[in-house]
Write a protein that holds these residues in place. Structure first.
Motif, PDB file in Angstrom:
ATOM      1  N   MET A   1     -35.637  22.957 -11.067  1.00  7.13           N
ATOM      2  CA  MET A   1     -34.873  22.806 -11.391  1.00  7.13           C
ATOM      3  C   MET A   1     -33.627  21.938 -11.259  1.00  7.13           C
ATOM      4  N   SER A   2     -32.227  20.996 -12.216  1.00  5.60           N
ATOM      5  CA  SER A   2     -32.027  19.505 -12.331  1.00  5.60           C
ATOM      6  C   SER A   2     -30.338  20.331 -11.568  1.00  5.60           C
ATOM      7  N   ALA A   3     -29.607  19.578 -11.339  1.00  2.04           N
ATOM      8  CA  ALA A   3     -28.518  19.899 -11.115  1.00  2.04           C
ATOM      9  C   ALA A   3     -27.533  18.564 -10.968  1.00  2.04           C
ATOM     10  N   THR A   4     -26.421  19.054 -12.123  1.00  2.00           N
ATOM     11  CA  THR A   4     -25.267  17.691 -12.084  1.00  2.00           C
ATOM     12  C   THR A   4     -25.041  18.144 -10.382  1.00  2.00           C
ATOM     13  N   ILE A   5     -24.624  16.870 -10.219  1.00  3.01           N
ATOM     14  CA  ILE A   5     -23.696  16.739  -9.233  1.00  3.01           C
ATOM     15  C   ILE A   5     -22.264  15.744  -9.274  1.00  3.01           C
ATOM     16  N   ARG A   6     -20.937  16.387  -9.387  1.00  2.22           N
ATOM     17  CA  ARG A   6     -19.755  16.006  -9.952  1.00  2.22           C
ATOM     18  C   ARG A   6     -19.184  15.493  -8.769  1.00  2.22           C
ATOM     19  N   ILE A   7     -18.937  14.115  -8.676  1.00  5.07           N
ATOM     20  CA  ILE A   7     -17.866  13.629  -7.950  1.00  5.07           C
ATOM     21  C   ILE A   7     -17.086  12.504  -8.570  1.00  5.07           C
ATOM     22  N   ALA A   8     -16.144  12.981  -8.354  1.00  5.38           N
ATOM     23  CA  ALA A   8     -14.198  12.502  -8.252  1.00  5.38           C
ATOM     24  C   ALA A   8     -14.146  11.311  -7.798  1.00  5.38           C
ATOM     25  N   ALA A   9     -13.805  10.341  -9.646  1.00  7.08           N
ATOM     26  CA  ALA A   9     -14.407   9.191  -8.368  1.00  7.08           C
ATOM     27  C   ALA A   9     -12.692   8.984  -8.091  1.00  7.08           C
ATOM     28  N   PRO A  10     -11.682   9.306  -7.913  1.00  3.84           N
ATOM     29  CA  PRO A  10     -10.313   9.347  -7.287  1.00  3.84           C
ATOM     30  C   PRO A  10     -10.798   9.645  -5.903  1.00  3.84           C
ATOM     31  N   THR A  11     -11.061  10.615  -5.350  1.00  5.10           N
ATOM     32  CA  THR A  11     -11.325  11.499  -4.476  1.00  5.10           C
ATOM     33  C   THR A  11     -12.212  10.327  -3.245  1.00  5.10           C
ATOM     34  N   VAL A  12     -12.846   9.664  -3.909  1.00  5.00           N
ATOM     35  CA  VAL A  12     -13.790   8.645  -3.046  1.00  5.00           C
ATOM     36  C   VAL A  12     -13.006   8.338  -1.811  1.00  5.00           C
ATOM     37  N   THR A  13     -13.298   8.373  -0.910  1.00 13.45           N
ATOM     38  CA  THR A  13     -13.067   7.377   0.347  1.00 13.45           C
ATOM     39  C   THR A  13     -13.408   6.782   1.004  1.00 13.45           C
ATOM     40  N   GLU A  14     -14.615   6.818   1.670  1.00 13.89           N
ATOM     41  CA  GLU A  14     -15.486   6.292   1.702  1.00 13.89           C
ATOM     42  C   GLU A  14     -16.817   5.953   1.006  1.00 13.89           C
ATOM     43  N   VAL A  15     -17.365   4.420   0.806  1.00 11.65           N
ATOM     44  CA  VAL A  15     -18.664   4.022   0.489  1.00 11.65           C
ATOM     45  C   VAL A  15     -20.168   3.315   0.810  1.00 11.65           C
ATOM     46  N   LEU A  16     -20.858   4.305   0.999  1.00  9.93           N
ATOM     47  CA  LEU A  16     -22.599   3.273   2.243  1.00  9.93           C
ATOM     48  C   LEU A  16     -23.225   2.421   0.898  1.00  9.93           C
TER      49      LEU A  16
END
Length: 80
Positions: A1-16
């Motif tokens: 089973m696959s799922a879409t992981i949704r990340i709201a770009a405006p809410t991103v506070t840090e990037v690794l």
């Protein structure tokens, strides 16, 4: 089973990225087509025409005032 992981770009506070975590300046994280350009004349920069394919990419301003951009595949994780 696959799922879409949704990340709201405006809410991103840090990037690794490979060199560590980068703090994102308030709501500056963007995702879109990534293509290198030449020059430095604002929105009228000349596109490098020999790069036919555009790939998914990201761009954000960090809290030190630097603009970071690259292919989306270089992001290891995000924090919101």
């Amino acid at each position: 089973m696959s799922a879409t992981i949704r990340i709201a770009a405006p809410t991103v506070t840090e990037v690794l990225l490979v060199d560590g975590w980068h703090e994102v300046r308030h709501e500056s994280f963007r995702v879109g087509s990534y293509k290198l350009v030449t020059g430095g004349n604002g929105p009228y920069e000349q596109l490098i025409e020999d790069m036919e394919d555009r790939i998914a990419g990201f761009m954000f301003e960090d809290t030190r005032g630097r603009t970071l951009a690259g292919p989306i595949t270089s992001i290891l994780a995000t924090r919101s």
